[in-house]
Structure formats: C-alpha cells, structure tokens
Design a protein around this motif. Structure first.
Motif, PDB file in Angstrom:
ATOM      1  N   GLY A  22       0.840  -1.196   0.000  1.00 51.61           N
ATOM      2  CA  GLY A  22       0.000   0.000   0.000  1.00 51.61           C
ATOM      3  C   GLY A  22       0.871   1.240   0.000  1.00 51.61           C
ATOM      4  O   GLY A  22       2.087   1.167   0.193  1.00 51.61           O
ATOM      5  N   PHE A  23       0.241   2.377  -0.216  1.00 57.85           N
ATOM      6  CA  PHE A  23       1.010   3.627  -0.260  1.00 57.85           C
ATOM      7  C   PHE A  23       1.701   3.889   1.070  1.00 57.85           C
ATOM      8  O   PHE A  23       2.882   4.189   1.128  1.00 57.85           O
ATOM      9  N   HIS A  24       0.953   3.762   2.159  1.00 58.76           N
ATOM     10  CA  HIS A  24       1.486   4.121   3.471  1.00 58.76           C
ATOM     11  C   HIS A  24       2.589   3.176   3.941  1.00 58.76           C
ATOM     12  O   HIS A  24       3.503   3.601   4.645  1.00 58.76           O
ATOM     13  N   LEU A  54       1.422   9.022  -7.908  1.00 60.47           N
ATOM     14  CA  LEU A  54       0.530   9.698  -8.855  1.00 60.47           C
ATOM     15  C   LEU A  54       0.942   9.432 -10.299  1.00 60.47           C
ATOM     16  O   LEU A  54       0.086   9.252 -11.170  1.00 60.47           O
ATOM     17  N   ALA A  55       2.236   9.389 -10.570  1.00 61.66           N
ATOM     18  CA  ALA A  55       2.715   9.088 -11.927  1.00 61.66           C
ATOM     19  C   ALA A  55       2.299   7.678 -12.328  1.00 61.66           C
ATOM     20  O   ALA A  55       1.870   7.439 -13.468  1.00 61.66           O
ATOM     21  N   LEU A  56       2.407   6.750 -11.407  1.00 59.78           N
ATOM     22  CA  LEU A  56       2.009   5.366 -11.668  1.00 59.78           C
ATOM     23  C   LEU A  56       0.500   5.281 -11.893  1.00 59.78           C
ATOM     24  O   LEU A  56       0.031   4.650 -12.849  1.00 59.78           O
ATOM     25  N   LEU A  57      -0.248   5.934 -11.054  1.00 61.18           N
ATOM     26  CA  LEU A  57      -1.703   5.960 -11.185  1.00 61.18           C
ATOM     27  C   LEU A  57      -2.115   6.567 -12.525  1.00 61.18           C
ATOM     28  O   LEU A  57      -2.943   6.009 -13.252  1.00 61.18           O
ATOM     29  N   ASP A 107      -5.219   2.540  -1.113  1.00 56.87           N
ATOM     30  CA  ASP A 107      -5.405   2.995   0.271  1.00 56.87           C
ATOM     31  C   ASP A 107      -5.389   4.519   0.358  1.00 56.87           C
ATOM     32  O   ASP A 107      -5.441   5.089   1.423  1.00 56.87           O
ATOM     33  N   LEU A 108      -5.358   5.172  -0.802  1.00 58.48           N
ATOM     34  CA  LEU A 108      -5.404   6.643  -0.853  1.00 58.48           C
ATOM     35  C   LEU A 108      -6.698   7.172  -1.472  1.00 58.48           C
ATOM     36  O   LEU A 108      -6.753   8.331  -1.863  1.00 58.48           O
ATOM     37  N   LEU A 109      -7.729   6.353  -1.582  1.00 57.44           N
ATOM     38  CA  LEU A 109      -8.964   6.808  -2.213  1.00 57.44           C
ATOM     39  C   LEU A 109      -9.567   8.016  -1.501  1.00 57.44           C
ATOM     40  O   LEU A 109     -10.247   8.825  -2.120  1.00 57.44           O
ATOM     41  N   ASN A 110      -9.326   8.138  -0.199  1.00 59.10           N
ATOM     42  CA  ASN A 110      -9.856   9.286   0.550  1.00 59.10           C
ATOM     43  C   ASN A 110      -8.995  10.527   0.408  1.00 59.10           C
ATOM     44  O   ASN A 110      -9.393  11.606   0.849  1.00 59.10           O
ATOM     45  N   GLY A 116      -9.738  12.431  -6.484  1.00 60.39           N
ATOM     46  CA  GLY A 116     -10.188  13.307  -7.565  1.00 60.39           C
ATOM     47  C   GLY A 116      -9.794  12.782  -8.937  1.00 60.39           C
ATOM     48  O   GLY A 116     -10.593  12.828  -9.887  1.00 60.39           O
ATOM     49  N   ARG A 117      -8.579  12.274  -9.047  1.00 56.29           N
ATOM     50  CA  ARG A 117      -8.131  11.721 -10.339  1.00 56.29           C
ATOM     51  C   ARG A 117      -8.927  10.475 -10.700  1.00 56.29           C
ATOM     52  O   ARG A 117      -9.298  10.281 -11.856  1.00 56.29           O
ATOM     53  N   ILE A 118      -9.180   9.641  -9.721  1.00 53.77           N
ATOM     54  CA  ILE A 118      -9.934   8.419  -9.989  1.00 53.77           C
ATOM     55  C   ILE A 118     -11.382   8.759 -10.320  1.00 53.77           C
ATOM     56  O   ILE A 118     -11.974   8.185 -11.236  1.00 53.77           O
ATOM     57  N   GLU A 119     -11.954   9.721  -9.618  1.00 56.35           N
ATOM     58  CA  GLU A 119     -13.322  10.145  -9.921  1.00 56.35           C
ATOM     59  C   GLU A 119     -13.391  10.749 -11.318  1.00 56.35           C
ATOM     60  O   GLU A 119     -14.352  10.501 -12.063  1.00 56.35           O
TER      61      GLU A 119
END
Length: 193
Positions: A22-24, A54-57, A107-110, A116-119
């Motif tokens: 996960g990110f954390h 963010l680059a990976l996402l 684990d960063l959806l919040n 915002g990027r995913i939305e």
C-alpha cells in the motif's frame, strides 16, 4: 539507461512495492532497492513517494482509458459495443490485476488528489457511455449519464470480483454473462432515428 527506460523501471518497481504494502507501507528505500538503483537516482526522476504514486496511477489510468475508448469506438452496433466495453474491463484486469487494484482499491482513495483523479477517470468514462446513449435514444443527458455510471459500475465491480475466481469462471464466460445482463437492460431504450 535512457531516461524513459529508467522511468519505466522505477514505475515497475514502485508498482510492486505499492501493491505489496500500500502507499502508506511503501518506502522510497524499498522502491529503490527493488529497482536496483540508488535513492538519488530515484529522486532524480520523482521528488517524492506521492509524486511517484501519482505518476504510476496516471500511467495506468491513461492505458485503461485508451482501452475503454477503443471498445466504445469499435462498432456502431450497441449490443457489440456493450460487450466490447465490458470485455475491456475484464481484459485489463486479466492482463494486470495489480494495476487495476491501484486504480480502484488504493489505500489513498480518501486523499483529495488521488480520489479526484480516480473520480475524473470514472466520470469521463461514464460521460463517454452517456454520449452514445443520449445520441441513440431520446433520453435526456442526465438520464443517459445515470445509465453510463451504472454500466461502468457494473463492469468495474463484476471484474474486480471475477479476478479472485478466474479459475472457476473463464474471463470470456464472465464477461459474456455481465454483457448479456447489461444489454437486456440497455436494449429497452431503442435507437431513435
């Protein structure tokens, strides 16, 4: 190593670490170690863990968006278009389920920026579907958008569920089942000339 090849190497290593922890739980030290580079090399390309994530996402969402757009544009036959679009979800997750998890199970959806990027990704895809629905039927844009969100959600949730049972239900069969379910609903809104 050429800059773009190094960047790809770092993104691949980051994906392994982010998926595993996960990110954390991920650290730049571990990402550098998995990539077999020094931390200074990693920081030359990405100023921090967040920027790397963010680059990976962004890379995965761009690849997935391209695949989905191709499916929507692949035919003017709406039954085949529904099938191609849902199949694109299944093909993407079958090809790289870890990338799919980064997009939809992060684990960063919040987190405002990540969420915002995913939305925006979800909204863009739903609008693409809605544009087709609205142009083919007499439905108002808002109603077409609800249908676009529903189809995208159905494809996403079913594909995420399917990945854990792929040994029991082949991808083609699962995709076809969901496509038939979706088409039975969408076909109730006939094309209008």
């Amino acid at each position: 190593m050429p800059r773009e090849a190094r960047r790809r190497q770092l993104l691949d290593a980051a994906q392994q670490v982010f998926v595993a922890h996960g990110f954390h739980g991920a650290s730049m030290d571990e990402i550098a170690e998995v990539a077999e580079v020094s931390k200074p090399v990693l920081y030359q390309h990405f100023p921090g863990k967040r920027e790397l994530y963010l680059a990976l996402l962004d890379a995965h969402m761009h690849e997935f968006s391209t695949l989905l757009q191709r499916a929507i544009d692949s035919t003017s036959d709406n039954k085949m278009r529904v099938s191609a679009t849902i199949r694109a979800y299944y093909e993407y997750i079958a090809r790289d389920s870890q990338a799919f998890r980064l997009i939809f199970e992060s684990d960063l959806l919040n987190d405002g920026e990540v969420g915002g990027r995913i939305e925006e990704f979800n909204a863009t895809f739903a609008r693409q579907i809605a544009d087709v629905v609205a142009s083919d039927t007499s439905l108002p844009a808002a109603q077409a958008l609800v249908m676009g969100r529903a189809l995208a959600g159905m494809a996403q949730v079913s594909a995420r569920y399917w990945v854990d049972m792929a040994d029991e239900v082949p991808m083609e069969e699962a995709s076809d089942l969901v496509s038939r379910l979706a088409w039975r609903g969408i076909s109730r809104f006939p094309k209008e000339s």
